[in-house]
Design an enzyme around this catalytic site. Sequence first.
Site, short mmCIF file in Angstrom:
data_model
loop_
_atom_site.label_atom_id
_atom_site.label_comp_id
_atom_site.label_asym_id
_atom_site.label_seq_id
_atom_site.Cartn_x
_atom_site.Cartn_y
_atom_site.Cartn_z
CD1 TRP A 1 -2.86 -1.58 1.06
CD2 TRP A 1 -3.42 0.57 0.90
NE1 TRP A 1 -4.23 -1.52 0.90
CE2 TRP A 1 -4.59 -0.20 0.78
CE3 TRP A 1 -3.51 1.96 0.82
CZ2 TRP A 1 -5.85 0.36 0.60
CZ3 TRP A 1 -4.76 2.53 0.66
CH2 TRP A 1 -5.91 1.73 0.55
CD GLU B 1 -3.02 -7.09 5.94
OE1 GLU B 1 -2.65 -6.01 5.40
OE2 GLU B 1 -4.18 -7.31 6.28
CG LEU C 1 -1.92 3.45 8.23
CD1 LEU C 1 -2.04 3.29 9.73
CD2 LEU C 1 -3.05 2.72 7.53
CB ILE C 2 -2.82 8.58 3.35
CG1 ILE C 2 -1.29 8.54 3.19
CG2 ILE C 2 -3.36 9.97 2.99
CD1 ILE C 2 -0.82 8.72 1.77
CG HIS D 1 -10.49 1.56 6.88
ND1 HIS D 1 -9.55 1.32 5.92
CD2 HIS D 1 -10.81 0.34 7.38
CE1 HIS D 1 -9.31 0.02 5.85
NE2 HIS D 1 -10.07 -0.59 6.73
CG PHE E 1 5.19 2.56 15.11
CD1 PHE E 1 4.96 3.92 15.01
CD2 PHE E 1 4.19 1.69 14.74
CE1 PHE E 1 3.74 4.41 14.55
CE2 PHE E 1 2.96 2.17 14.28
CZ PHE E 1 2.75 3.54 14.18
NE ARG F 1 5.27 14.17 9.27
CZ ARG F 1 4.91 15.35 8.77
NH1 ARG F 1 4.79 15.53 7.43
NH2 ARG F 1 4.69 16.38 9.58
N1 LIG Z 1 -5.86 2.56 3.69
C1 LIG Z 1 -4.63 1.98 3.92
C2 LIG Z 1 -4.48 0.63 4.16
N2 LIG Z 1 -5.57 -0.19 4.15
C3 LIG Z 1 -5.45 -1.64 4.04
C4 LIG Z 1 -5.21 -2.33 5.41
O1 LIG Z 1 -3.93 -2.02 5.93
C5 LIG Z 1 -5.27 -3.84 5.25
O2 LIG Z 1 -4.29 -4.27 4.31
C6 LIG Z 1 -6.66 -4.30 4.79
O3 LIG Z 1 -7.63 -3.78 5.66
C7 LIG Z 1 -6.75 -5.83 4.75
O4 LIG Z 1 -6.51 -6.37 6.03
N3 LIG Z 1 -3.26 0.10 4.40
C8 LIG Z 1 -2.14 0.91 4.43
O5 LIG Z 1 -1.01 0.42 4.64
N4 LIG Z 1 -2.26 2.25 4.20
C9 LIG Z 1 -3.48 2.83 3.95
O6 LIG Z 1 -3.56 4.06 3.75
C1 LIG Z 2 -6.09 4.52 5.92
C2 LIG Z 2 -7.27 4.03 5.17
O1 LIG Z 2 -7.73 2.92 5.37
C3 LIG Z 2 -7.96 4.99 4.24
O2 LIG Z 2 -7.03 5.28 3.21
C4 LIG Z 2 -9.24 4.39 3.66
O3 LIG Z 2 -9.92 5.48 3.03
P1 LIG Z 2 -11.51 5.66 3.34
O4 LIG Z 2 -11.60 6.02 4.81
O5 LIG Z 2 -11.94 6.81 2.46
O6 LIG Z 2 -12.20 4.37 3.01
#
Ligand SMILES: Nc1c(NC[C@H](O)[C@H](O)[C@H](O)CO)[nH]c(=O)[nH]c1=O
Ligand SMILES: CC(=O)[C@@H](O)COP(=O)(O)O
Length: 206
Positions: free
Chosen positions: A31, A67, A131-132, A138, A163, A177
């Site tokens: 991701w 994961e 993570l964004i 979520h 981390f 970053r």
């Molecule tokens: N939205 C982002 C995700 N979402 C996916 C989850 O991390 C995971 O792989 C899924 O829910 C299946 O278990 N992951 C990121 O690394 N960054 C994001 O912005």
């Molecule tokens: C970090 C996330 O899981 C995010 O990118 C998912 O986007 P959304 O909240 O619009 O479904």
Amino acid sequence: MGGDDFHKGVKAAARTLDGSGLKILIVHTRWNSEIVDPLVRGARQALARLGVQEQNIVVRDVPGAYELPGAAQRLIRQSQQQSTNLVGAVVDDLMTAAGELSGSVTGTAPRDPAASVKSGPFDAAICIGVLIKGSTMHFEYIADATSQGIMRVGLDTGVPTVFGVLTCLTDDQAMERAGIGRGADPGHNHGEDWGAAAVEMALLAL
Ligand SMILES: Nc1c(NC[C@H](O)[C@H](O)[C@H](O)CO)[nH]c(=O)[nH]c1=O
Ligand SMILES: CC(=O)[C@@H](O)COP(=O)(O)O
């Protein structure tokens, strides 16, 4: 490399009996790979600067940040089990040798130590992801689960687990970053800090 880094590097290079040095695990996400990949490069550059040998860095990828803890724990436990097996094998060899010396055992070829000393336990691990924030909650749930999970891996396995997950509200925050910001100042690659932290924490236990 500063004086302090030099000493860390020397210790990192001379960590084991076979001189193989610190063994580091990097687990990163697919991701947001356009931001994660520079972070991984930064971490690897820091590890190299501090004397960790390329062949002792194991890199694995997973789908997303959620994961990361499970993968890190599984790979660390696997390395610890291999190490346990190796200790068991060495004990077997010693018992065999003792038997041969006492005449109670004959004809058993000793294990070739070079053949079995392949990979000891990891000395540290780095979990890297980005993570964004989107438009739902979520982000919050994954960020919390991932940070708590990575902390638990380090505590449960005894292997320092860094981390390395950026939790950002915008793409630009994340890019800055990772040292690839789109403004006049590209920012600082946090991966370099994570690599240095991994070496420092690994050496803490020696
Ligand atoms: N939205 C982002 C995700 N979402 C996916 C989850 O991390 C995971 O792989 C899924 O829910 C299946 O278990 N992951 C990121 O690394 N960054 C994001 O912005
Ligand atoms: C970090 C996330 O899981 C995010 O990118 C998912 O986007 P959304 O909240 O619009 O479904």
